[in-house]
Design an enzyme around this catalytic site. Structure first.
Site, PDB file in Angstrom:
ATOM      1  N   VAL A  65       0.846  -1.061   0.028  1.00 32.61           N
ATOM      2  CA  VAL A  65       0.038  -0.170   0.134  1.00 32.61           C
ATOM      3  C   VAL A  65       0.715   1.228  -0.081  1.00 32.61           C
ATOM      4  CG1 VAL A  65      -1.827  -1.301   1.084  1.00 32.61           C
ATOM      5  CG2 VAL A  65      -0.333  -0.008   2.424  1.00 32.61           C
ATOM      6  N   TYR A 159       3.566   5.681  15.687  1.00 31.67           N
ATOM      7  CA  TYR A 159       2.023   4.963  15.549  1.00 31.67           C
ATOM      8  C   TYR A 159       0.971   5.833  15.571  1.00 31.67           C
ATOM      9  CZ  TYR A 159      -1.819   1.630  15.518  1.00 31.67           C
ATOM     10  OH  TYR A 159      -2.996   1.118  15.476  1.00 31.67           O
TER      11      TYR A 159
END
Length: 252
Positions: A65, A159
């Site tokens: 991706v 994250y």
């Protein structure tokens, strides 16, 4: 009541296992034809085969991706197999194996890697499939964010920042795609017991239990309803929103 997705084509990234596989099986169970994409091509094929064994229609694809060419090929493959697309579930994410460190100690290369998959990935995937959604005259994009954005989970700046970016991207895409009848929303899970999360810490199975309004651990199936809702016609006039699904932890 499960939304009716019969006749719909849904593309789910990061669906070789874990939450993505849970989504893929649930969407197929709701009647959708499912394209399963993952950098783990063998895992994507396994998920697709599970769907076919249950009587559904599925396509397994190996996709990176974070690579534009790979996402464009993904869109071409979906068009060739199913003739179009109704919904994209941007689920692919780097999570397992990320070392929890003070932000001052995160390697810049690791930071870029996380951003490449978790934030650039949803952008590239949405970019690649928007022509297919526009051809339908409508469409749904559902981005999987994280409740860590609301809590500011420490020692995980890369994250958390990447998922904060996903929420911001969700709002921008909602504004840009509204004229096309395409809705864009996000689901922000709490700490969910998947293969990835169980490997993060020794007490993962009991982490967070008792800290929310609901006194149990969060399971992958707890996210199905929100994802199906945002991908269905039931949410046709909702866009640019982020739904936190964490058992009430963020509200205490």
């Amino acid at each position: 009541m499960t939304p009716d997705l019969r006749g719909k084509v849904v593309l789910i990234t990061g669906a070789a296992g874990g939450l993505g596989r849970t989504f893929a099986l649930a969407f197929s169970g709701a009647g959708a034809q499912v394209a399963v994409a993952d950098v783990n091509g063998a895992g994507a094929q396994e998920t697709a085969e599970l769907i076919r064994q249950a009587g559904g229609q599925a396509l397994g694809l190996q996709v990176n991706v974070s690579d534009e060419a790979s996402t464009l090929e993904m869109a071409r493959a979906v068009r060739a197999e199913f003739g179009g697309l109704d919904a994209l579930i941007n689920n692919a994410s780097l999570y397992a194996g990320l070392e929890r460190l003070p932000f001052t100690e995160i390697d810049p290369a690791v930071w870029d890697w996380v951003m490449g998959v978790n934030l650039k990935g949803p952008w590239l995937c949405a970019r690649a499939v928007t022509p297919l959604l526009r051809e339908r005259g409508a469409g749904r994009i559902v981005n999987i964010a994280s409740a860590t954005v609301m809590s500011g989970s420490p020692l995980w700046a890369h994250y958390v920042a990447s998922k904060g970016g996903v929420i911001a991207l969700t709002r921008v895409l909602a504004r840009e795609l509204g004229d096309d009848g395409i809705t864009v929303n996000a689901v922000a899970p709490g700490f969910t017991l998947t293969e990835a999360s169980l490997g993060l810490m020794e007490d993962a199975a009991s982490y967070g239990v008792g800290r929310g309004a609901l006194k149990r651990a969060q399971q992958p199936g707890d996210l199905i309803g929100a994802a199906l809702f945002f991908a269905s016609d039931a949410s046709a006039f909702i866009t640019g929103q982020t739904l936190v699904v964490d058992g009430g932890r963020q509200f205490l």
